[in-house]
Design a protein around this motif. Sequence first.
Motif, PDB file in Angstrom:
ATOM      1  N   ARG A  75       0.698  -9.949  -3.580  1.00  0.00           N
ATOM      2  CA  ARG A  75      -0.546 -10.144  -3.585  1.00  0.00           C
ATOM      3  C   ARG A  75      -0.881 -11.606  -4.002  1.00  0.00           C
ATOM      4  NH1 ARG A  75      -3.681  -5.449  -6.307  1.00  0.00           N
ATOM      5  NH2 ARG A  75      -1.846  -4.886  -6.876  1.00  0.00           N
ATOM      6  N   SER A  79      -5.255  -4.947   1.622  1.00  0.00           N
ATOM      7  CA  SER A  79      -5.831  -3.574   1.727  1.00  0.00           C
ATOM      8  C   SER A  79      -5.006  -2.601   2.391  1.00  0.00           C
ATOM      9  CB  SER A  79      -7.181  -3.432   2.137  1.00  0.00           C
ATOM     10  OG  SER A  79      -7.352  -4.181   3.294  1.00  0.00           O
ATOM     11  N   ALA A  80      -4.962  -1.475   1.896  1.00  0.00           N
ATOM     12  CA  ALA A  80      -4.158  -0.416   2.386  1.00  0.00           C
ATOM     13  C   ALA A  80      -4.768   0.532   3.343  1.00  0.00           C
ATOM     14  CB  ALA A  80      -3.799   0.539   1.310  1.00  0.00           C
ATOM     15  N   HIS A  81      -6.069   1.163   3.141  1.00  0.00           N
ATOM     16  CA  HIS A  81      -6.799   1.943   3.936  1.00  0.00           C
ATOM     17  C   HIS A  81      -7.351   1.432   5.133  1.00  0.00           C
ATOM     18  CE1 HIS A  81     -10.109   4.958   4.931  1.00  0.00           C
ATOM     19  NE2 HIS A  81      -9.342   5.749   3.957  1.00  0.00           N
ATOM     20  N   SER A  94       0.644   8.758   5.472  1.00  0.00           N
ATOM     21  CA  SER A  94       0.832   7.223   5.038  1.00  0.00           C
ATOM     22  C   SER A  94      -0.528   7.020   4.203  1.00  0.00           C
ATOM     23  CB  SER A  94       0.659   6.502   6.403  1.00  0.00           C
ATOM     24  OG  SER A  94      -0.508   6.781   6.929  1.00  0.00           O
ATOM     25  N   PRO A  95      -0.206   5.695   3.645  1.00  0.00           N
ATOM     26  CA  PRO A  95      -1.375   5.393   2.545  1.00  0.00           C
ATOM     27  C   PRO A  95      -2.756   4.745   3.511  1.00  0.00           C
ATOM     28  CG  PRO A  95       0.244   3.712   2.507  1.00  0.00           C
ATOM     29  CD  PRO A  95       0.942   4.988   3.199  1.00  0.00           C
ATOM     30  N   SER A  96      -2.412   4.651   4.685  1.00  0.00           N
ATOM     31  CA  SER A  96      -3.650   4.162   5.542  1.00  0.00           C
ATOM     32  C   SER A  96      -4.859   5.194   5.547  1.00  0.00           C
ATOM     33  CB  SER A  96      -3.271   3.805   7.031  1.00  0.00           C
ATOM     34  OG  SER A  96      -1.991   2.869   7.025  1.00  0.00           O
ATOM     35  N   LYS A 119      -9.256  -2.160   6.201  1.00  0.00           N
ATOM     36  CA  LYS A 119      -8.712  -3.305   7.012  1.00  0.00           C
ATOM     37  C   LYS A 119      -9.407  -3.597   7.997  1.00  0.00           C
ATOM     38  CE  LYS A 119      -3.590  -2.267   6.644  1.00  0.00           C
ATOM     39  NZ  LYS A 119      -3.011  -3.488   6.191  1.00  0.00           N
ATOM     40  N   SER A 128      -4.919  -1.075  -2.848  1.00  0.00           N
ATOM     41  CA  SER A 128      -3.858  -2.100  -2.311  1.00  0.00           C
ATOM     42  C   SER A 128      -2.484  -1.446  -2.351  1.00  0.00           C
ATOM     43  CB  SER A 128      -3.842  -3.563  -2.579  1.00  0.00           C
ATOM     44  OG  SER A 128      -2.701  -4.211  -2.051  1.00  0.00           O
ATOM     45  N   THR A 129      -1.549  -1.161  -1.453  1.00  0.00           N
ATOM     46  CA  THR A 129      -0.082  -0.894  -1.516  1.00  0.00           C
ATOM     47  C   THR A 129       0.738  -2.109  -1.982  1.00  0.00           C
ATOM     48  OG1 THR A 129       0.113  -0.756   0.650  1.00  0.00           O
ATOM     49  CG2 THR A 129      -0.329   1.239  -0.410  1.00  0.00           C
TER      50      THR A 129
END
Lengths: 95, 250, 98, 85
Positions: free
Chosen positions: B22, C25-27, B6-8, C31, B15-16
């Motif tokens: 956005r 933000s993604a990561h 996952s992009p986390s 966050k 940003s996804t």
Amino acid sequence: MSPMLFVDGLLASGAIALALLSLNAREVFTSIVLFVCLGLLATLIWARLGAWDVAIAEAAIGAGLTGALLLAARHRLREPTSRDDTPAARRPHVS
Amino acid sequence: MFREMSPSFTDTHASTLPRVARVLVASVITAGGAALLLATLRTDKAPPELAVLVSEQLATSGVENPVTAVLLNFRSYDTLLEIAVLLIVAIAMQPHASSQPRIVAPSTNNESATNLVLTSLLRWLIPLSVLVGGYLLWTGAYAPGGAFQAGAVLAAAGVALALTERYQFGWQSAGAQWLISAGLAIFIATGIVSGMVTGTFLQYPVTYAATLILVVEIAATVSIAAILLQLFTRLARADVTSPHTSGASS
Amino acid sequence: MTPDIIYSGAGMVVFAMGLYGVIASAHILRKLVAINIMGIGVFMLLIATAHHDTLIDPVPHAMVLTGIVVAVAGTALCLWLAVVIRGLEHDAASHPSQ
Amino acid sequence: MITYLTVVTGLLLSMLLAGLWRVMRGPTESDRMLATQLFGTAGVALLMLLAVLQQQAALLNAALVLALLAPLTLVAFVRFSGESR
């Protein structure tokens, strides 16, 4: 009083600038470093506003602990395998 | 392999969210933030009633530092619940059971412990941090300082110790469990005992307030330091979890 | 223009920027940094409120002190959960049969 | 004297924020990390100046804690960066 007002303006705008740069940093590492810097600047702001107890706590936690925590987490999120006590590693798969 | 995750956890893009979302989020937050800013700037400042009240009652609190008085006497419920929250976090991050008898044990991984610069830095840093922690705890009664600051400094000293990778921490040992829970236990016990005397839970009798606050503060310092250190060592994997992990982190 | 007005305004701006960062933000580390930045904004507002010309209100200071310690504990818990979840995802990706 | 110290505080703060350039620019991670150590050192000096300006000796304790614990982030960085292994 005017020089102190300059200091106030510099501290406040510095905090805003650091927050902005930290959120827009290209790499996660830069974001973490800028956040540690923001913690240091926050220490100065608390000291300026007369919150001396909070300044000491922020100096200890913002400068020492949070940076170490974030860097440790970044290290572990980057490493290629999980090989420790996470529940996944405890599953009885035979490699 | 990382692309499947996952992009986390991947650092490829900031940003996804799609651009439209956005812009939408940014505009909503800008509007809300502007409203908050305006409300903050236009609100008249409340008169410092609480500050006056605290400075009037400071003589009955047993300490001279008003922040310590608020934390450990006037609003000690807050501090009690805060230590309970810390304890819950510590329990959530407890390692699995294993038979490690001591809290700090020499690591089998001594390879990286021979770093001369690090060792000589920490040889000064750690004792000084412990000294400053004790000083902050003691000085908290009449000057800025107190349990939280002392606990944080002590935990930082422990983090420095953990970073040498020369020691491992057995958080599931009985001693560690005592250290972690002592703060809440002694706080509640003090509250009950003082409640039996004065009739209200956590209401200290004025004559013994200084002693009781000191006892609670020492216990809270030890627990806060132990809990924060446990959080770090769990994250950095400097703790003892199973026989396989020792030496795996080099 | 007293200092507390400057700092409460700055605190609100920092809070709003942190909120945007949490959403956009993604990561996961980004966050969490953003959440901590939101916290700094809130603390700044509280401490600016406590700053009066003649005397200083200790009650918001005590609240912020508690807040800082709870924030670092919560951050540590979130980071650890992220590490654990990443391990699970990695395991699922490398051993799809299980 | 107070005005002088305040001006010094402002100057030092400007220097501190100028160090941001290195954090943003710094080609390697070590450059960025060393810039935070600059923040720590200048922060200690600023806290001591604020202690004199506000006549609050407790801020010296804050400066002491900051001076003790600022290297911790650097040690963590060295320990957790991949290059040093």
